[in-house]
Design a protein around this motif. Structure first.
Motif: not given
Length: 469
Positions: A332-359
């Motif tokens: 939370v102390s990072s100056s680009c907190f939102e950018y890093k959050r979105n990157h992690v969540l977007t990557t997890l979504k991509d992993l979910a699609k590739k694995s077929g695990n929508k949960d």
């Protein structure tokens, strides 16, 4: 209230105790028979790598941050934040140093030479006049071969891009055989694509092609064997029925530090650097009720990494995909907190699609780490400091609540005959929190347990039948 010492003593009596050390050792022994053959010393291949990556020597770098000033290609992360991360990347490499940094605004990053004539001359003069600069790090994902050639012709020193630097860091931090194989495959993809410049005109293209193909086949075969072994080990963990909490986050967010604080595992040594953790490791911990869980420490996320490099490390996130709970640690102390959050969540979504695990996205629980450094309130994120230990007690209770729900576990009290088979069965197939004599009948023990729906049904079938709990 139960003490941790008492809980640990109770758990020691459970025959299903899990050894993370044994699993890591088994995996390493399994990998040993592949690693020497696959990653054996190959002078010709190493020559190719050295002349492409220019990373054999230690460098003093000028870091150049190109950025698009406006338009749809302008990033939400600022040039200053990008440059800060680039400096951290260089500082992660032992003995490397940053001589100077520059931000260069551009209309587009697609220009063949990247910089126009004016900027090219300006940069050339700066580099020539400073003999301390031994390499130029262009903080861009993956420079085209023609761009790299033009820049090197103008600057007369090695040109490094983000891919090369990250690759060097990954090679340095790969300690397990599995991680070394993953890095070797990522390096091979890069070297093969970059091997068409003037240096290789002296080499037979067919010989190079055959060398690359043979190396790739060996690496992929070894990786697949190890993945099969990991699947077996993961299956064994599931049979033991331990809840799994995968700890994910942007690199250097404090994942390892948090796991150490939650588990008390002294062998964990968190480091304040990017990609400090490259290998997936598993660590046992105890929640407030006495329920034992497994924390999986994963590879840190990093933005602006070429797709084929990410693909090489998809397997390291399989434990996160299959976990019962995903704990997203955010700096939370990072100056680009939102950018890093979105990157992690977007990557997890991509992993979910590739694995077929929508949960996957429904499993995520966020914590705002390093909250002691800033005074901010992040909605739906529990503020903690893994370093100072603040907020961890509340986190443990919240994790327990989430884990119990995710794994269909029940916290309940069951009356059983004292010293009978029922008690032994419960110790083997559930977490026994407490056992106290019934105040009305000393032949009966009241056992407070944490038990899954499946095992509860088995218990009723074996022992209670028509009786009530």
């Amino acid at each position: 209230m139960l003490t941790i010492k008492f809980i640990r003593n109770v758990i020691k009596t459970i025959p299903r105790t899990f050894s993370t050390t044994l699993i890591r050792k088994t995996e390493e022994e399994f990998a040993e028979k592949y690693i020497e053959d696959v990653l054996e010393s190959d002078n010709e291949y190493n020559e190719v790598v050295d002349n492409i990556l220019h990373l054999k020597d230690i460098h003093s770098c000028l870091i150049i941050q190109p950025y698009v000033k406006w338009g749809p290609r302008k990033l939400t992360i600022t040039p200053e934040e990008q440059l800060e991360e680039a400096v951290s990347l260089i500082q992660t490499l032992p003995s490397w140093k940053v001589v100077d940094t520059m931000k260069i605004p551009l209309e587009s990053l697609a220009n063949k030479s990247l910089f126009k004539t004016g900027n090219m001359e300006k940069l050339s003069n700066i580099i020539v006049s400073n003999p301390e600069i031994s390499a130029v790090f262009i903080n861009a994902s993956n420079l085209k071969r023609v761009t790299s050639d033009i820049l090197q012709e103008n600057f007369r020193i090695p040109i490094l891009d983000r891919y090369k630097i990250v690759m060097q860091i990954l090679k340095m931090h790969a300690t397990s055989k599995y991680a070394k194989l993953q890095v070797a495959l990522a390096e091979l993809h890069f070297v093969r694509r970059k091997s068409q410049n003037d240096f290789f005109h002296t080499h037979d293209p067919e010989v190079l092609k055959l060398m690359f193909q043979n190396r790739e086949q060996k690496i992929k075969k070894a990786i697949q064997e190890l993945r099969n072994q990991r699947m077996l080990l993961r299956s064994n963990r599931r049979k033991l029925d331990y809840p799994v909490i995968a700890v994910v986050g942007y690199t250097n967010a404090g994942k390892t530090c948090l796991i150490k604080a939650l588990t008390g595992e002294k062998s964990l040594q968190p480091k304040n650097q990017l990609f400090a953790t490259l290998d997936v490791t598993v660590h046992a911990g105890i929640l407030p009720s006495g329920l034992e869980v497994l924390y999986v420490d994963t590879v840190g996320f990093l933005s602006d990494i070429p797709t084929n490099l990410i693909e090489c490390f998809i397997a390291t996130f399989e434990d996160a995909i299959l976990a019962d709970v995903i704990l997203h640690v955010e700096d939370v102390s990072s100056s680009c907190f939102e950018y890093k959050r979105n990157h992690v969540l977007t990557t997890l979504k991509d992993l979910a699609k590739k694995s077929g695990n929508k949960d996957i996205m429904n499993k995520i629980m966020s914590v705002a780490n390093k909250s002691d450094l800033v005074d901010v309130n992040i909605p739906n994120s529990l503020p903690i400091s893994a370093k100072l230990g603040t907020g961890l007690e509340e986190l443990r209770f919240k994790l327990e609540e989430t884990v119990l729900q995710a794994t269909a576990r029940n916290v309940m009290t069951i009356k059983v005959p004292s010293g009978g088979n029922e008690m032994r069965w419960l110790y083997k197939n559930s977490t026994v929190v407490t056992e106290i004599p019934d105040e009305n009948n000393l032949q009966i023990t009241k056992a407070k347990v944490i038990i899954t729906d499946t095992n509860l049904s088995k218990f009723k079938h074996y022992f209670l039948k028509n009786k009530r709990l």
